[in-house]
Design a protein around this motif. Structure first.
Motif, PDB file in Angstrom:
ATOM      1  N   ASN A  60       0.854  -1.189   0.000  1.00  0.00           N
ATOM      2  CA  ASN A  60       0.000   0.000   0.000  1.00  0.00           C
ATOM      3  C   ASN A  60       0.887   1.236   0.000  1.00  0.00           C
ATOM      4  OD1 ASN A  60      -2.533  -1.353   0.131  1.00  0.00           O
ATOM      5  ND2 ASN A  60      -2.102  -1.788   2.272  1.00  0.00           N
ATOM      6  N   ILE A  61       0.633   2.141  -0.919  1.00  0.00           N
ATOM      7  CA  ILE A  61       1.466   3.336  -1.028  1.00  0.00           C
ATOM      8  C   ILE A  61       0.662   4.537  -0.542  1.00  0.00           C
ATOM      9  CG2 ILE A  61       2.655   4.856  -2.652  1.00  0.00           C
ATOM     10  CD1 ILE A  61       3.191   2.358  -4.366  1.00  0.00           C
ATOM     11  N   THR A  62       1.264   5.299   0.348  1.00  0.00           N
ATOM     12  CA  THR A  62       0.566   6.492   0.841  1.00  0.00           C
ATOM     13  C   THR A  62       1.333   7.749   0.424  1.00  0.00           C
ATOM     14  OG1 THR A  62       1.738   6.358   2.924  1.00  0.00           O
ATOM     15  CG2 THR A  62      -0.448   5.344   2.861  1.00  0.00           C
ATOM     16  N   ALA A  63       0.634   8.845   0.344  1.00  0.00           N
ATOM     17  CA  ALA A  63       1.269  10.112  -0.016  1.00  0.00           C
ATOM     18  C   ALA A  63       0.925  11.146   1.039  1.00  0.00           C
ATOM     19  CB  ALA A  63       0.763  10.563  -1.382  1.00  0.00           C
ATOM     20  N   LYS A  64       1.929  11.959   1.372  1.00  0.00           N
ATOM     21  CA  LYS A  64       1.666  13.024   2.353  1.00  0.00           C
ATOM     22  C   LYS A  64       1.464  14.341   1.622  1.00  0.00           C
ATOM     23  CE  LYS A  64       4.306  15.441   5.742  1.00  0.00           C
ATOM     24  NZ  LYS A  64       5.525  15.367   6.536  1.00  0.00           N
ATOM     25  N   ILE A  65       0.313  14.954   1.841  1.00  0.00           N
ATOM     26  CA  ILE A  65       0.027  16.256   1.235  1.00  0.00           C
ATOM     27  C   ILE A  65      -0.454  17.183   2.354  1.00  0.00           C
ATOM     28  CG2 ILE A  65      -1.410  17.515  -0.421  1.00  0.00           C
ATOM     29  CD1 ILE A  65      -1.526  14.904  -2.069  1.00  0.00           C
ATOM     30  N   ILE A  66       0.247  18.272   2.546  1.00  0.00           N
ATOM     31  CA  ILE A  66      -0.150  19.242   3.573  1.00  0.00           C
ATOM     32  C   ILE A  66      -1.101  20.238   2.911  1.00  0.00           C
ATOM     33  CG2 ILE A  66       0.706  21.094   5.080  1.00  0.00           C
ATOM     34  CD1 ILE A  66       3.454  19.398   4.937  1.00  0.00           C
ATOM     35  N   GLU A 115      15.599  16.218  -8.783  1.00  0.00           N
ATOM     36  CA  GLU A 115      15.937  15.793  -7.409  1.00  0.00           C
ATOM     37  C   GLU A 115      17.169  14.895  -7.416  1.00  0.00           C
ATOM     38  OE1 GLU A 115      12.852  13.973  -5.139  1.00  0.00           O
ATOM     39  OE2 GLU A 115      11.738  15.835  -4.879  1.00  0.00           O
ATOM     40  N   MET A 116      17.174  13.924  -8.346  1.00  0.00           N
ATOM     41  CA  MET A 116      18.281  12.955  -8.382  1.00  0.00           C
ATOM     42  C   MET A 116      19.580  13.646  -8.781  1.00  0.00           C
ATOM     43  SD  MET A 116      16.666   9.429  -9.919  1.00  0.00           S
ATOM     44  CE  MET A 116      16.669  10.061 -11.560  1.00  0.00           C
ATOM     45  N   ARG A 117      19.479  14.567  -9.747  1.00  0.00           N
ATOM     46  CA  ARG A 117      20.677  15.251 -10.251  1.00  0.00           C
ATOM     47  C   ARG A 117      21.406  15.996  -9.139  1.00  0.00           C
ATOM     48  NH1 ARG A 117      20.666  19.613 -15.274  1.00  0.00           N
ATOM     49  NH2 ARG A 117      22.777  20.380 -14.936  1.00  0.00           N
ATOM     50  N   TYR A 118      20.619  16.625  -8.267  1.00  0.00           N
ATOM     51  CA  TYR A 118      21.233  17.450  -7.211  1.00  0.00           C
ATOM     52  C   TYR A 118      21.160  16.797  -5.831  1.00  0.00           C
ATOM     53  CZ  TYR A 118      21.115  21.001 -10.828  1.00  0.00           C
ATOM     54  OH  TYR A 118      21.314  21.685 -11.994  1.00  0.00           O
ATOM     55  N   ASN A 119      20.609  15.596  -5.794  1.00  0.00           N
ATOM     56  CA  ASN A 119      20.441  14.899  -4.523  1.00  0.00           C
ATOM     57  C   ASN A 119      19.744  15.794  -3.498  1.00  0.00           C
ATOM     58  OD1 ASN A 119      20.602  12.760  -2.808  1.00  0.00           O
ATOM     59  ND2 ASN A 119      22.667  13.259  -2.084  1.00  0.00           N
ATOM     60  N   GLN A 120      18.661  16.373  -3.927  1.00  0.00           N
ATOM     61  CA  GLN A 120      17.946  17.355  -3.096  1.00  0.00           C
ATOM     62  C   GLN A 120      16.441  17.232  -3.364  1.00  0.00           C
ATOM     63  OE1 GLN A 120      18.803  20.752  -1.311  1.00  0.00           O
ATOM     64  NE2 GLN A 120      16.605  20.419  -1.012  1.00  0.00           N
ATOM     65  N   ALA A 121      15.684  16.911  -2.321  1.00  0.00           N
ATOM     66  CA  ALA A 121      14.228  16.837  -2.480  1.00  0.00           C
ATOM     67  C   ALA A 121      13.685  18.224  -2.839  1.00  0.00           C
ATOM     68  CB  ALA A 121      13.589  16.343  -1.196  1.00  0.00           C
ATOM     69  N   ILE A 122      12.699  18.253  -3.689  1.00  0.00           N
ATOM     70  CA  ILE A 122      12.095  19.529  -4.088  1.00  0.00           C
ATOM     71  C   ILE A 122      10.730  19.657  -3.404  1.00  0.00           C
ATOM     72  CG2 ILE A 122      11.229  20.909  -6.032  1.00  0.00           C
ATOM     73  CD1 ILE A 122      13.305  19.514  -7.811  1.00  0.00           C
ATOM     74  N   ILE A 125      -4.011  25.407  -0.593  1.00  0.00           N
ATOM     75  CA  ILE A 125      -2.656  25.229  -1.129  1.00  0.00           C
ATOM     76  C   ILE A 125      -2.186  23.860  -0.656  1.00  0.00           C
ATOM     77  CG2 ILE A 125      -0.258  26.044  -0.940  1.00  0.00           C
ATOM     78  CD1 ILE A 125      -1.482  28.893  -0.623  1.00  0.00           C
ATOM     79  N   TYR A 126      -1.636  23.076  -1.580  1.00  0.00           N
ATOM     80  CA  TYR A 126      -1.084  21.771  -1.204  1.00  0.00           C
ATOM     81  C   TYR A 126       0.437  21.893  -1.162  1.00  0.00           C
ATOM     82  CZ  TYR A 126      -5.603  19.577  -2.509  1.00  0.00           C
ATOM     83  OH  TYR A 126      -6.917  19.226  -2.607  1.00  0.00           O
ATOM     84  N   ILE A 127       1.006  21.358  -0.103  1.00  0.00           N
ATOM     85  CA  ILE A 127       2.475  21.302  -0.011  1.00  0.00           C
ATOM     86  C   ILE A 127       2.902  19.839   0.007  1.00  0.00           C
ATOM     87  CG2 ILE A 127       4.514  21.925   1.343  1.00  0.00           C
ATOM     88  CD1 ILE A 127       2.991  24.305   2.436  1.00  0.00           C
ATOM     89  N   ILE A 128       3.827  19.520  -0.898  1.00  0.00           N
ATOM     90  CA  ILE A 128       4.316  18.150  -1.016  1.00  0.00           C
ATOM     91  C   ILE A 128       5.830  18.204  -0.817  1.00  0.00           C
ATOM     92  CG2 ILE A 128       4.550  16.204  -2.618  1.00  0.00           C
ATOM     93  CD1 ILE A 128       1.819  18.122  -3.661  1.00  0.00           C
ATOM     94  N   GLU A 129       6.328  17.397   0.071  1.00  0.00           N
ATOM     95  CA  GLU A 129       7.726  17.568   0.489  1.00  0.00           C
ATOM     96  C   GLU A 129       8.759  16.979  -0.463  1.00  0.00           C
ATOM     97  OE1 GLU A 129       7.462  16.382   4.568  1.00  0.00           O
ATOM     98  OE2 GLU A 129       6.881  18.400   5.182  1.00  0.00           O
ATOM     99  N   GLY A 130       8.329  16.235  -1.426  1.00  0.00           N
ATOM    100  CA  GLY A 130       9.272  15.681  -2.404  1.00  0.00           C
ATOM    101  C   GLY A 130       8.482  14.901  -3.443  1.00  0.00           C
ATOM    102  N   ILE A 131       9.118  14.636  -4.572  1.00  0.00           N
ATOM    103  CA  ILE A 131       8.396  14.033  -5.696  1.00  0.00           C
ATOM    104  C   ILE A 131       7.906  12.623  -5.376  1.00  0.00           C
ATOM    105  CG2 ILE A 131      10.393  13.061  -6.899  1.00  0.00           C
ATOM    106  CD1 ILE A 131       7.335  14.819  -8.488  1.00  0.00           C
ATOM    107  N   ASN A 132       8.531  11.973  -4.402  1.00  0.00           N
ATOM    108  CA  ASN A 132       8.107  10.613  -4.066  1.00  0.00           C
ATOM    109  C   ASN A 132       6.617  10.543  -3.719  1.00  0.00           C
ATOM    110  OD1 ASN A 132       8.643   7.841  -3.667  1.00  0.00           O
ATOM    111  ND2 ASN A 132       8.536   8.199  -1.457  1.00  0.00           N
ATOM    112  N   ASP A 133       6.112  11.616  -3.125  1.00  0.00           N
ATOM    113  CA  ASP A 133       4.691  11.625  -2.767  1.00  0.00           C
ATOM    114  C   ASP A 133       3.786  11.843  -3.978  1.00  0.00           C
ATOM    115  OD1 ASP A 133       4.685  11.058   0.004  1.00  0.00           O
ATOM    116  OD2 ASP A 133       5.394  13.074   0.433  1.00  0.00           O
ATOM    117  N   LEU A 134       4.354  12.326  -5.087  1.00  0.00           N
ATOM    118  CA  LEU A 134       3.543  12.514  -6.304  1.00  0.00           C
ATOM    119  C   LEU A 134       3.815  11.436  -7.341  1.00  0.00           C
ATOM    120  CD1 LEU A 134       3.556  16.329  -7.231  1.00  0.00           C
ATOM    121  CD2 LEU A 134       1.721  14.989  -6.218  1.00  0.00           C
TER     122      LEU A 134
END
Ligand code: THU
Length: 159
Positions: free
Chosen positions: A5-11, A122-129, A139-148
């Motif tokens: 089961n995959i969950t996503a965090k969206i603020i 993200e992978m290129r710079y090793n930095q979550a966006i 407004i939705y805030i997503i802490e990194g592409i993994n959640d999308l």
């Protein structure tokens, strides 16, 4: 048999709950919608990327009469940021959409191709966006592409 089961965090928040840097980024994405070239869809999308050096780069959708030749706001912005500042990671990306004389009440979310490009950045710079999706109401805030983009294709090492 097993199940994953995959969950996503969206603020979910509103503009007043953002800090000043986030408000600036959203404002820049909104401003960028007005420079979109969207004569076919009349759906103007703006994006603003905050880079590690503090620069904010903006972009918008650029359409073409041969439809597949156009590009979404997110990719226009990230490609421009990476072209101009290849040594600086992207820390956050705000996206807004304007149509029929108004910003949308609910946020829009990047298309699949843009998600893949966000992942690559993200992978290129090793930095979550951190992704800020603007809506007039929410407004939705997503802490990194993994959640999308869960279960993403991110490596050809296995091939
Ligand atoms: N579009 C974007 O620029 N970003 C999105 O996240 C969704 C869609 C553009 C593509 C096209 O120019 C127009 O919006 C209508 O789909």
């Amino acid at each position: 048999m097993k199940q994953i089961n995959i969950t996503a965090k969206i603020i979910v928040c509103n503009y007043n709950e953002l800090n000043s840097a986030e408000k600036i980024l959203i404002d820049k994405a909104k401003e960028a919608t007005f420079k979109a070239y969207a004569p076919y869809s009349k759906f103007q999308v703006g994006a603003a990327a905050l880079l590690a050096n503090g620069e904010i780069v903006t972009g918008n959708n650029q359409e073409n009469v041969a439809f597949p030749s156009g590009l979404c706001a997110e990719r226009t912005t990230l490609f421009y940021a990476n072209a101009q500042y290849p040594d600086h990671s992207v820390k956050s990306l705000a996206i807004a959409a304007y149509t029929n004389g108004d910003f949308l009440e609910k946020p829009i979310s990047p298309c699949g191709a843009c998600r893949q490009v966000i992942l690559e950045t993200e992978m290129r710079y090793n930095q979550a966006i951190r992704i800020l999706l603007y809506g007039e109401k929410d407004i939705y805030i997503i802490e990194g592409i993994n959640d999308l983009l869960p279960l993403a294709f991110g490596s050809i090492e296995a091939i």
